[in-house]
Design a protein around this motif. Structure first.
Motif, PDB file in Angstrom:
ATOM      1  N   ARG A  36       0.856  -1.190   0.000  1.00  0.00           N
ATOM      2  CA  ARG A  36       0.000   0.000   0.000  1.00  0.00           C
ATOM      3  C   ARG A  36       0.888   1.235   0.000  1.00  0.00           C
ATOM      4  N   GLN A  37       0.485   2.207  -0.807  1.00  0.00           N
ATOM      5  CA  GLN A  37       1.172   3.495  -0.835  1.00  0.00           C
ATOM      6  C   GLN A  37       0.144   4.583  -0.585  1.00  0.00           C
ATOM      7  N   GLN A  38       0.119   5.089   0.616  1.00  0.00           N
ATOM      8  CA  GLN A  38      -0.813   6.158   0.950  1.00  0.00           C
ATOM      9  C   GLN A  38      -0.331   7.465   0.336  1.00  0.00           C
ATOM     10  N   PRO A  39      -1.251   8.410   0.142  1.00  0.00           N
ATOM     11  CA  PRO A  39      -0.899   9.655  -0.576  1.00  0.00           C
ATOM     12  C   PRO A  39       0.342  10.328  -0.010  1.00  0.00           C
ATOM     13  N   GLY A  40       1.314  10.550  -0.867  1.00  0.00           N
ATOM     14  CA  GLY A  40       2.539  11.225  -0.470  1.00  0.00           C
ATOM     15  C   GLY A  40       3.440  10.414   0.442  1.00  0.00           C
ATOM     16  N   GLN A  41       3.162   9.151   0.587  1.00  0.00           N
ATOM     17  CA  GLN A  41       3.919   8.316   1.516  1.00  0.00           C
ATOM     18  C   GLN A  41       4.713   7.246   0.767  1.00  0.00           C
ATOM     19  N   SER A  42       5.493   6.520   1.542  1.00  0.00           N
ATOM     20  CA  SER A  42       6.255   5.415   0.976  1.00  0.00           C
ATOM     21  C   SER A  42       5.385   4.162   0.891  1.00  0.00           C
ATOM     22  N   LEU A  43       5.996   3.069   0.492  1.00  0.00           N
ATOM     23  CA  LEU A  43       5.275   1.811   0.349  1.00  0.00           C
ATOM     24  C   LEU A  43       5.375   1.000   1.624  1.00  0.00           C
ATOM     25  N   THR A  44       4.263   0.382   1.976  1.00  0.00           N
ATOM     26  CA  THR A  44       4.207  -0.479   3.145  1.00  0.00           C
ATOM     27  C   THR A  44       3.680  -1.843   2.731  1.00  0.00           C
ATOM     28  N   LEU A  45       4.372  -2.880   3.148  1.00  0.00           N
ATOM     29  CA  LEU A  45       3.935  -4.232   2.819  1.00  0.00           C
ATOM     30  C   LEU A  45       2.691  -4.592   3.615  1.00  0.00           C
ATOM     31  N   ILE A  46       1.651  -5.046   2.898  1.00  0.00           N
ATOM     32  CA  ILE A  46       0.437  -5.508   3.557  1.00  0.00           C
ATOM     33  C   ILE A  46       0.578  -6.978   3.935  1.00  0.00           C
ATOM     34  N   ALA A  47       0.943  -7.782   2.911  1.00  0.00           N
ATOM     35  CA  ALA A  47       1.002  -9.229   3.141  1.00  0.00           C
ATOM     36  C   ALA A  47       1.729  -9.923   2.009  1.00  0.00           C
ATOM     37  N   THR A  48       2.149 -11.132   2.310  1.00  0.00           N
ATOM     38  CA  THR A  48       2.683 -12.057   1.306  1.00  0.00           C
ATOM     39  C   THR A  48       1.556 -12.998   0.913  1.00  0.00           C
ATOM     40  N   ALA A  49       1.286 -13.091  -0.381  1.00  0.00           N
ATOM     41  CA  ALA A  49       0.225 -13.971  -0.877  1.00  0.00           C
ATOM     42  C   ALA A  49       0.786 -15.371  -1.084  1.00  0.00           C
ATOM     43  N   ASN A  50       0.298 -16.330  -0.369  1.00  0.00           N
ATOM     44  CA  ASN A  50       0.801 -17.699  -0.443  1.00  0.00           C
ATOM     45  C   ASN A  50      -0.143 -18.543  -1.294  1.00  0.00           C
ATOM     46  N   GLN A  51       0.439 -19.327  -2.194  1.00  0.00           N
ATOM     47  CA  GLN A  51      -0.400 -20.145  -3.048  1.00  0.00           C
ATOM     48  C   GLN A  51      -1.062 -21.246  -2.257  1.00  0.00           C
ATOM     49  N   GLY A  52      -2.364 -21.324  -2.334  1.00  0.00           N
ATOM     50  CA  GLY A  52      -3.100 -22.422  -1.728  1.00  0.00           C
ATOM     51  C   GLY A  52      -3.218 -22.374  -0.220  1.00  0.00           C
ATOM     52  N   SER A  53      -2.796 -21.302   0.381  1.00  0.00           N
ATOM     53  CA  SER A  53      -2.934 -21.184   1.834  1.00  0.00           C
ATOM     54  C   SER A  53      -3.136 -19.721   2.211  1.00  0.00           C
ATOM     55  N   GLU A  54      -3.376 -19.509   3.476  1.00  0.00           N
ATOM     56  CA  GLU A  54      -3.659 -18.150   3.940  1.00  0.00           C
ATOM     57  C   GLU A  54      -2.446 -17.249   3.770  1.00  0.00           C
TER      58      GLU A  54
END
Lengths: 115, 112
Positions: A36-54
């Motif tokens: 996620r990159q909020q307005p005027g901000q840097s990037l923040t990791l939300i999550a790692t998407a794992n295949q076939g699992s949460e």
């Protein structure tokens, strides 16, 4: 390299609704991420998407708010649930490919505005 | 915890001026270091990278050297162009987990 497409490229949504963002990659990937990159901000990791699992979520992000699916090696979705104006951001998908060594490729992003 | 700190922006330069954007990091171990660029209205693109101490990454006239002793990875270009106007992000990566940690970004504006 990898060509990453995201849909939609932008959207304007009403508060309380949900939006699902799609990420499609043209080559086999080892890892997929959502930032996620909020307005005027840097990037923040939300999550790692794992295949076939949460998905694996970073501190401050929860599955109920940002459910993620990854049914196969080249596709993932991120849903922003019960949106509020604070969710207005650019959401970016990124990947490591089988052939890239520690080089992470980014999609063009989805620009979300919540009214 | 691990972090990346960049010089504050916006930076405004005239065409053909020399550019330096400072980046320092705090990390345990030996991360890889990156500069990404985001042009107006576009996504993030990798500009250059360095994977170990004393490595120099270079691309499109930009250079950065991985300095372990000063924990720095400053971005430089000898002569900027109007087309270099963008936001530049310094980032570090640990191989384990694949998580990129970004600096806050530095906006560069180059005037003709």
């Amino acid at each position: 390299s990898a060509v990453i497409s995201q849909k939609p490229s932008r959207d304007i949504c009403q508060r309380g609704t949900s939006l699902t963002i799609q990420c499609q990659v043209d080559s086999q990937v080892t890892m997929m991420f959502w930032y996620r990159q909020q307005p005027g901000q840097s990037l923040t990791l939300i999550a790692t998407a794992n295949q076939g699992s949460e998905a694996t979520y970073e501190s401050g992000f929860v599955i109920d708010k940002f459910p993620i699916s990854r049914p196969n090696l080249t596709f993932s979705t991120l849903t922003v649930s019960n949106m509020s104006p604070e969710d207005s951001s650019i959401y970016l998908c990124s990947v490591f490919t089988v052939s890239s060594y520690n080089e992470q490729f980014f999609g063009p992003g989805t620009r979300l505005t919540v009214l | 915890g691990d972090s990346v700190t960049q010089m504050e922006g916006p930076v405004t330069l005239s065409e053909e001026a020399f550019l330096t954007i400072n980046c320092t990091y705090t990390a345990t171990g030996y991360p890889s270091l990156f500069w990404y660029v985001q042009y107006p209205g576009e996504g993030l693109q990798l500009l250059l990278k360095a994977t170990k101490a004393d490595d120099k990454g270079s691309n499109k006239g930009f250079e950065a050297t991985y300095r372990k002793e000063t924990t720095s990875f400053h971005l430089e270009k000898g002569s900027v162009q109007v087309s270099d106007s963008a936001v530049y992000f310094c980032a570090l990566l640990y191989n384990q987990g694949g998580k990129l940690i970004f600096g806050q970004g530095t906006e560069l504006s180059v005037k003709p």
